[in-house]
Write a protein that holds these residues in place. Structure first.
Motif, short mmCIF file in Angstrom:
data_model
loop_
_atom_site.label_atom_id
_atom_site.label_comp_id
_atom_site.label_asym_id
_atom_site.label_seq_id
_atom_site.Cartn_x
_atom_site.Cartn_y
_atom_site.Cartn_z
N LYS A 233 -14.35 63.65 105.85
CA LYS A 233 -12.91 63.75 105.63
C LYS A 233 -12.42 62.79 104.54
O LYS A 233 -11.23 62.50 104.45
CB LYS A 233 -12.17 63.48 106.94
CG LYS A 233 -12.31 64.60 107.96
CD LYS A 233 -11.59 65.85 107.50
CE LYS A 233 -11.79 67.01 108.43
NZ LYS A 233 -11.07 68.22 107.95
N SER A 234 -13.34 62.32 103.73
CA SER A 234 -12.99 61.32 102.73
C SER A 234 -12.15 61.88 101.58
O SER A 234 -11.56 61.11 100.82
CB SER A 234 -14.26 60.67 102.16
OG SER A 234 -15.07 61.63 101.52
N LEU A 237 -8.55 61.48 103.69
CA LEU A 237 -8.24 60.08 103.97
C LEU A 237 -9.08 59.23 103.02
O LEU A 237 -10.31 59.15 103.16
CB LEU A 237 -8.56 59.74 105.43
CG LEU A 237 -7.70 60.49 106.46
CD1 LEU A 237 -8.17 60.19 107.87
CD2 LEU A 237 -6.22 60.14 106.31
N VAL A 318 -15.82 58.20 106.68
CA VAL A 318 -14.65 58.81 107.32
C VAL A 318 -14.92 60.27 107.66
O VAL A 318 -15.19 61.10 106.79
CB VAL A 318 -13.43 58.70 106.39
CG1 VAL A 318 -12.21 59.34 107.04
CG2 VAL A 318 -13.14 57.24 106.06
N LEU A 339 -12.31 57.25 111.88
CA LEU A 339 -11.17 57.34 110.97
C LEU A 339 -10.56 55.95 110.90
O LEU A 339 -10.66 55.17 111.83
CB LEU A 339 -10.14 58.35 111.46
CG LEU A 339 -10.65 59.78 111.69
CD1 LEU A 339 -9.55 60.64 112.29
CD2 LEU A 339 -11.15 60.39 110.39
N GLU A 340 -9.92 55.65 109.81
CA GLU A 340 -9.32 54.32 109.67
C GLU A 340 -8.39 54.01 110.84
O GLU A 340 -7.82 54.92 111.45
CB GLU A 340 -8.55 54.26 108.36
CG GLU A 340 -7.44 55.30 108.28
CD GLU A 340 -6.54 55.04 107.11
OE1 GLU A 340 -5.84 54.03 107.13
OE2 GLU A 340 -6.53 55.86 106.18
N TRP A 383 -9.41 65.62 116.84
CA TRP A 383 -9.76 64.87 115.62
C TRP A 383 -8.97 65.38 114.42
O TRP A 383 -8.51 64.59 113.58
CB TRP A 383 -11.26 64.96 115.36
CG TRP A 383 -12.05 63.94 116.12
CD1 TRP A 383 -12.52 64.04 117.40
CD2 TRP A 383 -12.46 62.65 115.65
NE1 TRP A 383 -13.19 62.90 117.75
CE2 TRP A 383 -13.17 62.03 116.70
CE3 TRP A 383 -12.31 61.97 114.46
CZ2 TRP A 383 -13.72 60.75 116.58
CZ3 TRP A 383 -12.85 60.69 114.34
CH2 TRP A 383 -13.54 60.09 115.39
N VAL A 387 -6.46 63.26 111.96
CA VAL A 387 -6.56 63.25 110.49
C VAL A 387 -5.20 63.55 109.87
O VAL A 387 -4.75 62.87 108.95
CB VAL A 387 -7.61 64.27 110.00
CG1 VAL A 387 -7.56 64.43 108.48
CG2 VAL A 387 -9.02 63.83 110.42
#
Length: 507
Positions: A233-234, A237, A318, A339-340, A383, A387
């Motif tokens: 997912k980079s 995010l 991520v 995730l962050e 999830w 996001v």
């Protein structure tokens, strides 16, 4: 085949949350649970923030809130205060908003329409008395308020290593969870690809019927043994690194009853105050900020004192696993993904997933195919919503002082689900029906605080004079309650000191 022996691989918060959830659910069902913890791998200890749902979880485990507060260096968390997430030239150099834990507009109809008419107050200040309580650094309850009950909604900040130890004691003593200190050196598979057994460095081959992978970023079972791929997912995010440090504080220092989240040119800084130290982390995108520059930014945040403390840099991969339950193995915690920590989602997702698994745990292997399909659908949905919610903080910002913020507004980086929600909310104030699944991780009030904290431009609806007058009465009641609470509630540190001295009343 009946499932009678369960192994949890990995301790820390994830492993011991799972042990308590499963131990409680399976205590009278002739199922043994063994947690295998490496003696060589320390707890990550980065995410020290929680969300209000953890109160219900801890109470269900039979953990005393007083004991929890005393043992885990706990402080109360009533909000996340987002600082400098908007353009300082437009909104001021110290702009901020609160994502509060009390729901907005508690004494009447939703005040969002009223706020959109042009209120001079910030959204959170208008719709909740908790804004004033947070800004005054007050506690969310009194020493006479029973355990887990609240005057204002709250979660906790905590010492993650001590939290894991408390959960471990509880699981062993109340739910008969076995605890083994060992390293898993190999995994043996059945011909059908499921896990047959583990090879431990000090006990040899150990066979179980079902496996819970809580081995952190390594994900030694789900990722390494079962080869479940990673969903990256980079591109949505963008932050992918963090520098973390712990800073001691003075015994009489003010303890903010919220997490500070201060934006910078390529990410943000979290600042979590415990009773004797602050946990601080600078998260950033290394495509927009070099590592040396990131250290310089964190050093400035700490008034040039970074070199006085031990700090480390953590890479953040991520995303999440394509499956969370494969064959006879379920991953929880960081083994599921990462995730962050912008909304304390790590412990939240772990708690949610572990509770869900415990409530739908298979009694035999024939049930696993159907249960795993449902579990994977639910957790993938959860999830993806996290996001979207995390991304919303970035793409709503009007900061243009760096490529990082501009890139975050690029439509190619915005998930389709979030894009559709924002398009709807340009025309209409969010309502709970816009979030149609019972598995939503964030509710409509969470969206409202962030959307309007960041001054999202929903079209102001037509409101008649009578409705405006009623809304003003509601707003006045909230303001009066805020004034009353600011007189009645103790300071944050004062309440914590009283809890350590006297304890809270049992429910």
């Amino acid at each position: 085949m009946n499932i009678q022996k369960v192994a949890i691989i990995g301790g820390g918060t994830a492993g011991w949350l799972a042990a308590n959830h499963l131990g409680k659910a399976l205590l009278d069902k002739n199922v043994s649970i063994t947690l295998i913890e490496s003696p060589d791998i320390p707890t990550i200890g980065v995410g020290e923030g929680t969300v209000p749902a953890i109160r219900k979880t801890l109470q269900s485990f039979g953990i005393s809130e007083t004991e929890f507060i005393k043992r885990c260096d706990v402080t109360f968390k009533q909000s996340i205060k987002f600082q400098n997430w908007l353009d300082k030239h437009i909104h001021g150099s110290n702009n901020y908003y609160h994502h509060l834990f009390d729901p907005p507009s508690p004494m009447g109809d939703d005040l969002s329409d009223f706020w959109l008419q042009g209120s001079t107050k910030t959204y959170a200040d208008l719709v909740s008395s908790q804004h004033a309580v947070c800004e005054a650094n007050l506690a969310p309850k009194l020493i006479t308020t029973p355990e887990y009950q609240a005057i204002q909604g709250y979660a906790y900040h905590l010492n993650a290593a001590k939290f894991a130890l408390l959960l471990a004691d509880n699981a062993r003593q109340k739910f008969a969870v076995n605890h083994i200190k060992a390293n898993v050196v190999a995994t043996k598979l059945h011909l059908d690809g499921s896990i047959d057994s583990l090879i431990l460095d000090n006990m040899g081959q150990q066979k179980f019927d079902f496996y819970i992978d809580c081995s952190g970023f390594e994900s030694i079972l789900l990722a390494k043994a079962l080869k479940v791929p990673f969903v990256d997912k980079s591109q949505q995010l963008l932050v992918n690194k963090a520098i973390v440090v712990q800073v001691p504080t003075e015994p009489d220092a003010i303890i903010p009853p919220y997490t500070r989240a201060t934006a910078h040119q390529a990410g943000w800084i979290w600042d979590i105050a415990l009773s004797s130290r602050r946990g601080i982390g600078l998260v950033y995108s290394n495509a927009h900020l070099q590592d040396e520059q990131a250290e310089q930014k964190l050093n400035r945040y700490l008034d040039g004192r970074l070199s006085e403390y031990s700090y480390r840099t953590i890479p953040m991969h991520v995303g999440y696993r394509k499956q969370f339950w494969a064959k006879n193995c379920v991953a929880l915690g960081l083994a599921q993904g990462f995730l962050e920590p912008i909304e304390a989602t790590s412990i939240m997702l772990t708690d949610f997933a572990a509770g869900y698994l415990a409530n739908r745990f298979p009694t035999n292997t024939e049930q696993m195919a159907g249960l795993s399909e449902r579990f994977n659908q639910t957790m993938t949905y959860a999830w993806e919503r996290v996001v979207e919610f995390a991304k919303m903080h970035y793409c709503l910002s009007d900061r243009s002082d760096s490529a990082f913020w501009i890139d975050n507004r690029d439509s190619k980086t915005i998930p389709e689900g979030l894009h559709n929600k924002l398009a709807l909310w340009k025309e209409y104030v969010p309502m709970s029906e816009d979030l149609f699944s019972k598995f939503e991780v964030f509710n409509v009030e969470n969206y409202l605080y962030v959307l309007y904290g960041m001054k999202y431009g929903t079209k102001a609806p037509h409101t008649n004079a009578k409705s405006l007058a009623e809304a003003q009465k509601h707003a006045n009641k909230i303001e009066q309650r805020a004034q009353l609470l600011c007189k009645q509630l103790p300071s944050h540190r004062e309440l914590l000191q009283k809890i350590h001295q006297f304890g809270l009343q049992k429910v």
